[in-house]
Structures are given as structure tokens and as C-alpha cells.
Scaffold this active site. Structure first.
Site, PDB file in Angstrom:
ATOM      1  N   ALA A 156       0.869  -1.178   0.000  1.00 42.58           N
ATOM      2  CA  ALA A 156       0.000   0.000   0.000  1.00 42.58           C
ATOM      3  C   ALA A 156       0.908   1.230   0.000  1.00 42.58           C
ATOM      4  CB  ALA A 156      -0.873  -0.021   1.242  1.00 42.58           C
ATOM      5  N   GLY A 178       0.701  -5.030   0.911  1.00 39.29           N
ATOM      6  CA  GLY A 178      -0.497  -5.081   0.063  1.00 39.29           C
ATOM      7  C   GLY A 178      -0.233  -5.694  -1.304  1.00 39.29           C
ATOM      8  N   GLU A 211      -0.428  -9.269  -0.869  1.00 41.53           N
ATOM      9  CA  GLU A 211      -1.851  -9.591  -0.675  1.00 41.53           C
ATOM     10  C   GLU A 211      -2.631  -9.583  -1.999  1.00 41.53           C
ATOM     11  OE1 GLU A 211      -2.004  -6.653   2.441  1.00 41.53           O
ATOM     12  OE2 GLU A 211      -2.782  -8.141   3.841  1.00 41.53           O
ATOM     13  N   GLU A 226       4.739  -5.033   7.189  1.00 44.41           N
ATOM     14  CA  GLU A 226       3.920  -4.059   7.936  1.00 44.41           C
ATOM     15  C   GLU A 226       4.346  -3.945   9.399  1.00 44.41           C
ATOM     16  OE1 GLU A 226       2.741  -6.393   5.907  1.00 44.41           O
ATOM     17  OE2 GLU A 226       1.076  -5.627   4.697  1.00 44.41           O
TER      18      GLU A 226
END
Ligand code: COA
Length: 299
Positions: free
Chosen positions: A90, A133, A136, A156
């Protein structure tokens, strides 16, 4: 629903399915395109991905979706080239200053679930960083192909966070509890070979073969009955959602229901007649059906 409008941050290339399928169809290749930021997922990319998913789900011509990241641009004179990346997570710059109340809606309506919920086959084509992300996104796809130089991880923890796009749950199911726990708690990266060894990716492929190998798999999936392949995906997914005995029953229900489909009739006939392939016969049968309709005969 019309195709999503051209977006700089998500390029969509629709490659015709090679099969002789009468309805044609495409393998839709989506390239996340922010190479200067290692294809990090900012709100613009997220919303483009969600729109693309809505379009792909509603458009029958889309048979298979391939998701990848743009390669690095040629650097300006004297600057170093950015590394290859699938998606480096992200976009962290969009996290700064946000409270739980502000971040929640973004994660309640997120691209990972849109991808996960597609009923059509999805393939992640990975060359470079697949972090946070980005890992993911790969985990939300059905299949993953990656190069040896790819790097996977859920860093993270180093930001005072945990994965928020389904990483803890999907890693556990894909790799098992022990490996998922180590990746999530350590935040350490693993390379393509290790990812292949532990089952995080389906295929390890050299850089210059990645696209051909991925498209070969995509074209093969695109040649199958679109209905049957959706049922196959739903049946395997049932193993994640349901207790074992309920999953066995779901599979049986789906298997039996397929006996009422034209696709099964054609597929079995193709085998018994030693006909070329399902797709070939499917094309032939559909043509026959259309001709019969045109001349008003019963099929
Ligand atoms: N969000 C926002 N920007 C990111 C990013 C992310 N997740 N990952 C990389 N970038 C940006 C960098 O800020 C840098 O931008 P700049 O050139 O304008 O300064 C650019 O992408 C290149 O990254 P850089 O860090 O210079 O490359 P590197 O080769 O030194 O390191 C990584 C590569 C992947 C190890 C490093 O970028 C990194 O750790 N990224 C964050 C990974 C992460 O924590 N992801 C989970 C987020 S929830």
C-alpha cells in the site's frame, strides 16, 4: 457494463483467447503502473482495480485475468534505476496522519476482496517486490508465477502495523500457521526460490519466460468452459469457507448440477467420440445450434 476507461495507473490489455471458442473471449492483462513508486497501491490504483474487477465480472468476454506490475522506467542520466516490482505494498504516504476512523472505510471497500471475489480465474505475474499489500494482491489471485529475483514479504510489522488486506488469513491457509506466523511477525522477505519451495507461488520462471509461461496458463484456462471453470473455482474455495464434511457435500451438489449443462454434454461427447477437444466440439455444437435456430428447427 462498459470497459473501464483508460487509466494511467492501471493499464488494461485484452489479449484474444486463442481457443476456437465461438464466443471468443479475452485474457485481460492488468498492469499496475507506478514504477517510480514500485507500483505501490495508492487510492487511484485501488479505485481503478475495483472498477476493473466490476467490469471483468460483468463482461462475459473476459475469461481470465492476469495482474502484474510495470517494469522500471529508464532512469534520468546519473540516477540509479528503480528496482523491479510487482507491487511494493500500500502507498505508505497515504497512511500518515490517518486515524482508525479515517482508514476504516478504505479497508472496508478494498481491492483485495474485489479480486478475491472474482468468479473467473486470476493469475498474478510477479517480477520483483511483492510486499505488504502487493503480496496480498498476489494472495488474492488463484495462481502465482514469479521470477527468482522476486521478493515476498509482509513488512507491515516494521511500520507498527499488521497486514490489512487479508494477508494473515490467506497466508495461513496457503502456507500453514507456522510459516504465516513467521512471515507476519518477522516482516522478513523471502526470494522467489524460497517462495516456490514453500508453496507461496505455483511456478518459478526466469524473467524472459515469465509472460509466455503466464499467458500459456491463462490461454489454457480460457479454453475451458467458462461456466465449469467458475464452478471448479467455487468448489475449491468451499474448502476454505466450510467444515470438511460440508465442503464434500457442496462439491457433490456442484458436480451433480453440472450434469444438467450443455457443457458437460459436449465435453463427454467430445471424449467418447474421440473428438479433438472440448473447445472444438463446443464451437461446432454452437454453430449447429445457431443454424438450427436460424432455420427454425429444434436443436
Ligand atoms: N509506499 C509508497 N512509496 C513506496 C513504497 C510504498 N509501499 N515502496 C516504495 N516506495 C517508493 C519509495 O519511497 C521511493 O520513492 P522516491 O524515489 O520518490 O523516494 C521509490 O518507491 C523507490 O523505492 P526505494 O525505497 O528508493 O527503493 P529501494 O530499492 O531502496 O528499496 C524496498 C525497495 C521495496 C525495499 C523499499 O522501497 C521498501 O521497503 N518499501 C516499502 C515496503 C513496505 O513496507 N510495504 C508495505 C506497505 S503496507
Amino acid at each position: 457494463m462498459s470497459a473501464p476507461t483508460e487509466s494511467d495507473v492501471l493499464q488494461i490489455e485484452n489479449v484474444p483467447a486463442e481457443s476456437s471458442s465461438p464466443s471468443g473471449g479475452v485474457v485481460s492483462v492488468w498492469t499496475i503502473n507506478r514504477p517510480e513508486k514500485l507500483n505501490a497501491l495508492n487510492s487511484e490504483v485501488n479505485s481503478a482495480l475495483k472498477s476493473a474487477c466490476e467490469w471483468a465480472e460483468s463482461d462475459d468476454s473476459v475469461r481470465v485475468i492476469v495482474i502484474t506490475g510495470a517494469g522500471p522506467n529508464v532512469p534520468p542520466e546519473g540516477k540509479r534505476q528503480k528496482p523491479n516490482s510487482f507491487v511494493a505494498g500500500a502507498d505508505i504516504s497515504e497512511f500518515e496522519g490517518k486515524s482508525s476512523v479515517e482508514i476504516r472505510p478504505i479497508f472496508d471497500d478494498n481491492p483485495w476482496e474485489y479480486i478475491w471475489n472474482l468468479s473467473k480465474p486470476t493469475i498474478a505475474m510477479i517480477d520483483g517486490f511483492a510486499l505488504g499489500g502487493g503480496s496480498e494482491i498476489a494472495l488474492s489471485c488463484d495462481l502465482r508465477l514469479a521470477t527468482p529475483r522476486s521478493k515476498f514479504g509482509t513488512p507491515e510489522i516494521n511500520l507498527g502495523l499488521i497486514p490489512g488486506g487479508g494477508g494473515t488469513q490467506r497466508l495461513c491457509r496457503l502456507l500453514g500457521y507456522g510459516r504465516a506466523m513467521e512471515m507476519v511477525m518477522s516482516g522478513e522477505m523471502i526470494g522467489g526460490e524460497e517462495a516456490h519451495r514453500i508453496g507461496l507461488i505455483n511456478h518459478l520462471v526466469e524473467e524472459d519466460e515469465l509472460r509466455d509461461k503466464t499467458m500459456g496458463i491463462a490461454q489454457n484456462l480460457a479454453s475451458k468452459s467458462p461456466h465449469t471453470i467458475r464452478v471448479a473455482k467455487a468448489a475449491v474455495r468451499a474448502a476454505l469457507e466450510q467444515p470438511f464434511s460440508a465442503g464434500i457435500l457442496s462439491e457433490r451438489d456442484m458436480f451433480c448440477a453440472l450434469f444438467d449443462t450443455e457443457d458437460m454434454e459436449i465435453g463427454v461427447k467430445a471424449f467418447l467420440n474421440r473428438a479433438v477437444s472440448y473447445t472444438h466440439l463446443r464451437a461446432h455444437e454452437t454453430l449447429r445450434y445457431l443454424v438450427c435456430r436460424l432455420v427454425g428447427e429444434k436443436k
